[in-house]
Design a protein around this motif. Structure first.
Motif, PDB file in Angstrom:
ATOM      1  N   VAL A   1      71.262   1.841  43.962  1.00  0.00           N
ATOM      2  CA  VAL A   1      70.859   0.644  44.716  1.00  0.00           C
ATOM      3  C   VAL A   1      71.939  -0.415  44.533  1.00  0.00           C
ATOM      4  O   VAL A   1      72.123  -0.934  43.431  1.00  0.00           O
ATOM      5  CB  VAL A   1      69.497   0.104  44.243  1.00  0.00           C
ATOM      6  N   TRP A   2      72.648  -0.704  45.615  1.00  0.00           N
ATOM      7  CA  TRP A   2      73.638  -1.783  45.591  1.00  0.00           C
ATOM      8  C   TRP A   2      72.975  -3.044  46.117  1.00  0.00           C
ATOM      9  O   TRP A   2      72.392  -3.050  47.209  1.00  0.00           O
ATOM     10  CB  TRP A   2      74.843  -1.439  46.462  1.00  0.00           C
ATOM     11  N   THR A   3      73.046  -4.123  45.353  1.00  0.00           N
ATOM     12  CA  THR A   3      72.484  -5.398  45.789  1.00  0.00           C
ATOM     13  C   THR A   3      73.257  -6.553  45.179  1.00  0.00           C
ATOM     14  O   THR A   3      73.630  -6.512  43.995  1.00  0.00           O
ATOM     15  CB  THR A   3      70.992  -5.511  45.414  1.00  0.00           C
ATOM     16  N   LEU A   4      73.489  -7.574  45.980  1.00  0.00           N
ATOM     17  CA  LEU A   4      74.160  -8.774  45.475  1.00  0.00           C
ATOM     18  C   LEU A   4      73.310  -9.505  44.438  1.00  0.00           C
ATOM     19  O   LEU A   4      73.835 -10.310  43.676  1.00  0.00           O
ATOM     20  CB  LEU A   4      74.488  -9.721  46.628  1.00  0.00           C
ATOM     21  N   LEU A   5      72.017  -9.228  44.399  1.00  0.00           N
ATOM     22  CA  LEU A   5      71.164  -9.857  43.393  1.00  0.00           C
ATOM     23  C   LEU A   5      71.566  -9.428  41.987  1.00  0.00           C
ATOM     24  O   LEU A   5      71.239 -10.112  41.014  1.00  0.00           O
ATOM     25  CB  LEU A   5      69.697  -9.501  43.640  1.00  0.00           C
ATOM     26  N   ASP A   6      72.274  -8.296  41.863  1.00  0.00           N
ATOM     27  CA  ASP A   6      72.710  -7.818  40.556  1.00  0.00           C
ATOM     28  C   ASP A   6      74.119  -8.276  40.189  1.00  0.00           C
ATOM     29  O   ASP A   6      74.600  -7.961  39.095  1.00  0.00           O
ATOM     30  CB  ASP A   6      72.656  -6.284  40.506  1.00  0.00           C
TER      31      ASP A   6
ATOM     32  N   ALA B   1      81.654  -7.256  43.968  1.00  0.00           N
ATOM     33  CA  ALA B   1      80.550  -6.386  44.372  1.00  0.00           C
ATOM     34  C   ALA B   1      80.711  -5.945  45.823  1.00  0.00           C
ATOM     35  O   ALA B   1      80.431  -4.788  46.162  1.00  0.00           O
ATOM     36  CB  ALA B   1      79.220  -7.114  44.177  1.00  0.00           C
ATOM     37  N   ARG B   2      81.163  -6.843  46.672  1.00  0.00           N
ATOM     38  CA  ARG B   2      81.363  -6.459  48.084  1.00  0.00           C
ATOM     39  C   ARG B   2      82.459  -5.409  48.219  1.00  0.00           C
ATOM     40  O   ARG B   2      82.400  -4.549  49.101  1.00  0.00           O
ATOM     41  CB  ARG B   2      81.691  -7.703  48.921  1.00  0.00           C
TER      42      ARG B   2
ATOM     43  N   VAL C   1      64.580 -11.696  49.315  1.00  0.00           N
ATOM     44  CA  VAL C   1      65.006 -10.546  50.109  1.00  0.00           C
ATOM     45  C   VAL C   1      66.521 -10.490  50.160  1.00  0.00           C
ATOM     46  O   VAL C   1      67.177 -11.494  50.461  1.00  0.00           O
ATOM     47  CB  VAL C   1      64.444 -10.619  51.552  1.00  0.00           C
ATOM     48  N   ASP C   2      67.082  -9.325  49.827  1.00  0.00           N
ATOM     49  CA  ASP C   2      68.514  -9.085  50.018  1.00  0.00           C
ATOM     50  C   ASP C   2      68.655  -8.180  51.232  1.00  0.00           C
ATOM     51  O   ASP C   2      68.431  -6.970  51.153  1.00  0.00           O
ATOM     52  CB  ASP C   2      69.128  -8.424  48.784  1.00  0.00           C
ATOM     53  N   GLU C   3      69.020  -8.776  52.345  1.00  0.00           N
ATOM     54  CA  GLU C   3      69.151  -8.017  53.595  1.00  0.00           C
ATOM     55  C   GLU C   3      70.351  -7.081  53.578  1.00  0.00           C
ATOM     56  O   GLU C   3      70.406  -6.119  54.353  1.00  0.00           O
ATOM     57  CB  GLU C   3      69.298  -8.993  54.771  1.00  0.00           C
ATOM     58  N   GLU C   4      71.318  -7.342  52.690  1.00  0.00           N
ATOM     59  CA  GLU C   4      72.536  -6.540  52.662  1.00  0.00           C
ATOM     60  C   GLU C   4      72.447  -5.340  51.721  1.00  0.00           C
ATOM     61  O   GLU C   4      73.398  -4.554  51.629  1.00  0.00           O
ATOM     62  CB  GLU C   4      73.722  -7.409  52.232  1.00  0.00           C
ATOM     63  N   ALA C   5      71.359  -5.193  51.001  1.00  0.00           N
ATOM     64  CA  ALA C   5      71.248  -4.117  50.016  1.00  0.00           C
ATOM     65  C   ALA C   5      71.353  -2.752  50.688  1.00  0.00           C
ATOM     66  O   ALA C   5      71.022  -2.583  51.873  1.00  0.00           O
ATOM     67  CB  ALA C   5      69.926  -4.232  49.264  1.00  0.00           C
TER      68      ALA C   5
ATOM     69  N   LEU D   1      87.444   2.444  26.036  1.00  0.00           N
ATOM     70  CA  LEU D   1      86.055   2.784  26.276  1.00  0.00           C
ATOM     71  C   LEU D   1      85.649   2.203  27.629  1.00  0.00           C
ATOM     72  O   LEU D   1      85.855   1.021  27.895  1.00  0.00           O
ATOM     73  CB  LEU D   1      85.177   2.218  25.164  1.00  0.00           C
ATOM     74  N   LEU D   2      85.076   3.048  28.494  1.00  0.00           N
ATOM     75  CA  LEU D   2      84.682   2.644  29.842  1.00  0.00           C
ATOM     76  C   LEU D   2      83.189   2.891  29.993  1.00  0.00           C
ATOM     77  O   LEU D   2      82.727   4.031  29.886  1.00  0.00           O
ATOM     78  CB  LEU D   2      85.472   3.444  30.885  1.00  0.00           C
ATOM     79  N   LEU D   3      82.425   1.812  30.222  1.00  0.00           N
ATOM     80  CA  LEU D   3      80.971   1.909  30.278  1.00  0.00           C
ATOM     81  C   LEU D   3      80.441   1.371  31.602  1.00  0.00           C
ATOM     82  O   LEU D   3      80.887   0.322  32.074  1.00  0.00           O
ATOM     83  CB  LEU D   3      80.333   1.103  29.133  1.00  0.00           C
ATOM     84  N   GLY D   4      79.477   2.090  32.170  1.00  0.00           N
ATOM     85  CA  GLY D   4      78.816   1.635  33.396  1.00  0.00           C
ATOM     86  C   GLY D   4      77.578   0.820  33.085  1.00  0.00           C
ATOM     87  O   GLY D   4      77.561  -0.391  33.187  1.00  0.00           O
ATOM     88  N   GLY D   5      76.507   1.500  32.694  1.00  0.00           N
ATOM     89  CA  GLY D   5      75.285   0.792  32.324  1.00  0.00           C
ATOM     90  C   GLY D   5      74.394   0.479  33.504  1.00  0.00           C
ATOM     91  O   GLY D   5      74.605   0.956  34.624  1.00  0.00           O
ATOM     92  N   PRO D   6      73.384  -0.380  33.299  1.00  0.00           N
ATOM     93  CA  PRO D   6      72.376  -0.632  34.332  1.00  0.00           C
ATOM     94  C   PRO D   6      72.903  -1.236  35.627  1.00  0.00           C
ATOM     95  O   PRO D   6      72.263  -1.104  36.663  1.00  0.00           O
ATOM     96  CB  PRO D   6      71.406  -1.608  33.630  1.00  0.00           C
ATOM     97  N   LEU D   7      74.042  -1.924  35.593  1.00  0.00           N
ATOM     98  CA  LEU D   7      74.565  -2.561  36.804  1.00  0.00           C
ATOM     99  C   LEU D   7      75.728  -1.774  37.421  1.00  0.00           C
ATOM    100  O   LEU D   7      76.480  -2.311  38.235  1.00  0.00           O
ATOM    101  CB  LEU D   7      75.012  -3.996  36.496  1.00  0.00           C
ATOM    102  N   ALA D   8      75.852  -0.506  37.074  1.00  0.00           N
ATOM    103  CA  ALA D   8      76.969   0.291  37.586  1.00  0.00           C
ATOM    104  C   ALA D   8      76.900   0.489  39.091  1.00  0.00           C
ATOM    105  O   ALA D   8      77.936   0.637  39.745  1.00  0.00           O
ATOM    106  CB  ALA D   8      77.011   1.651  36.877  1.00  0.00           C
ATOM    107  N   ASP D   9      75.712   0.493  39.679  1.00  0.00           N
ATOM    108  CA  ASP D   9      75.610   0.695  41.125  1.00  0.00           C
ATOM    109  C   ASP D   9      76.326  -0.403  41.897  1.00  0.00           C
ATOM    110  O   ASP D   9      76.875  -0.167  42.970  1.00  0.00           O
ATOM    111  CB  ASP D   9      74.138   0.718  41.560  1.00  0.00           C
ATOM    112  N   THR D  10      76.317  -1.612  41.359  1.00  0.00           N
ATOM    113  CA  THR D  10      76.897  -2.753  42.066  1.00  0.00           C
ATOM    114  C   THR D  10      78.329  -3.045  41.650  1.00  0.00           C
ATOM    115  O   THR D  10      79.138  -3.501  42.474  1.00  0.00           O
ATOM    116  CB  THR D  10      76.019  -4.002  41.849  1.00  0.00           C
TER     117      THR D  10
END
Length: 388
Positions: free
Chosen positions: A72-77, A86-87, A145-149, A355-364
């Motif tokens: 899930v990509w969202t600017l809220l994150d 993020a864009r 609402v994030d319309e761009e997600a 060390l390269l880590l993604g984590g919970p915000l890796a989608d964005t």
């Protein structure tokens, strides 16, 4: 040592293929989304770099968080000031690194109290009637609402990056367990015996000027155990139960109380919030519902129960809780800095070891952080999301 820019890399998938290499400029450990993206960007930024990706399983890594990531990509994150970054990630996923399931899909962020930018949930549901059967507006009266997600499959991104890196000249060594050693890595090539045991078939030591540890939740432990480096990172075990309520291509993604309901395969995948790191040695175990053992672990079950009034379908048979832990998919998730809200990062934990880590915000933000490390290793200034 350089590999020609026009030559595709080599792939070793099993121990029957002899591996004789002894030195690379860069070795990347892990073929999840972060590792393969870093490899692809590095080969593009520095085509002469001799690069090896080593992975314990296949491509993409089948057991890590990439496969079970929300997608899930969202600017809220996006943290403040990183919206452009993020864009840029959105553009990569929408382009050559995406897949057929990349889909613009609004995200409804639901709250019990007032939050900046929120409006009435009742008015919001008038625009998104597909979500109405899932929500009690009286319990969650406010919505952003994030319309761009968008939604997409991170596993497909990892596959596209890995294949692209090999086409660009990176070598790929599969079914190999890697250990950090001073000046490089030790590679244990794995095979399966007649009794279905995974054993080490042969061991190689490979020198490397730079090692990128992209092993997800196992990365910090590898750096600490193999090199004695200290890190402040943690990990948590996250499960993804299923909610069998109909969804389609127009159904929005929902988020309430940290729980994400991601429309997928005609229903919903549930992505629970991550509250804290799991202690070293923790073994995930299931919880109990009305005295009956279930496969959803206690922490996940408590989150779902707390939201049953606000999201009524969670209190029905539509929720799959399984009878054992194996019935509910789950994976260890890296927590950069030990925090559930921390963005992806990279850091040099020892000379030449990153060390390269993604984590919970890796989608964005995951792909941009992987690019940033690749640019640092390649000695390239500037970032594409900063241009213009």
């Amino acid at each position: 040592m350089g590999t020609g820019a026009g030559r595709a890399g080599r792939v070793w998938a099993h121990v029957g293929q002899a591996f004789t290499e002894a030195e690379y400029d860069v070795v990347i450990l892990g073929a999840g989304r972060m590792g393969t993206a870093c490899a692809l960007f590095l080969r593009r930024l520095a085509p002469g770099v001799r690069l090896l990706i080593a992975e314990r399983g296949g491509l993409p890594n089948e057991e890590g968080a990439t496969i079970l990531a929300p997608g899930v990509w969202t600017l809220l994150d996006a943290p403040p000031g990183r919206e452009g970054e993020a864009r840029w990630v959105h553009a990569q996923v929408a382009g050559e690194l995406g897949d057929t399931q990349f889909r613009p899909r609004a995200l409804l962020d639901l709250h019990a109290g007032v939050v900046p930018g929120a409006r009435s949930t009742t008015a919001t549901l008038a625009r998104f009637p597909e979500a109405a059967p899932l929500i009690d507006p009286a319990a969650l009266p406010f919505a952003r609402v994030d319309e761009e997600a968008v939604t997409y499959r991170p596993g497909s991104v990892a596959l596209a990056c890995g294949q692209g890196a090999v086409r660009a000249g990176a070598d790929l060594l599969l079914n190999t367990h890697a250990h950090l050693v001073r000046g490089g890595v030790r590679l244990d090539r794995l095979t399966v015996t007649n009794t279905h045991e995974v054993v080490t078939h042969e061991t190689h030591e490979v020198r490397a000027g730079v090692v990128v540890v992209a092993l997800g939740a196992d990365g910090p432990h590898a750096a600490e155990h193999d090199l004695g480096a200290h890190t402040a990172h943690g990990r948590a075990y996250r499960q993804t139960p299923r909610l069998n309520v109909p969804s389609d291509d127009w159904t929005p993604t929902l988020r309430a109380g940290g729980l994400t309901l991601r429309p997928q395969n005609g229903g919903f995948t549930l992505i629970p919030p991550v509250h804290h790191r799991d202690p070293q040695g923790y073994l995930p175990t299931g919880g109990r519902l009305t005295g009956v053992p279930v496969g959803v672990r206690r922490e996940t079950l408590e989150d779902l129960i707390a939201l049953m009034d606000a999201l009524p379908p969670l209190a029905t048979e539509a929720l799959e809780v399984g009878r054992s832990l194996a019935d509910v998919p789950g994976a260890w998730l890296a927590l950069p800095g030990g925090r559930a809200d921390a963005p992806p990062l990279h850091e040099e934990v020892a000379p030449g070891v990153h060390l390269l880590l993604g984590g919970p915000l890796a989608d964005t933000l995951g792909l941009s952080v992987a690019y940033d490390l690749a640019a640092r290793v390649a000695g390239v200034e500037g970032r594409p999301w900063e241009e213009g």
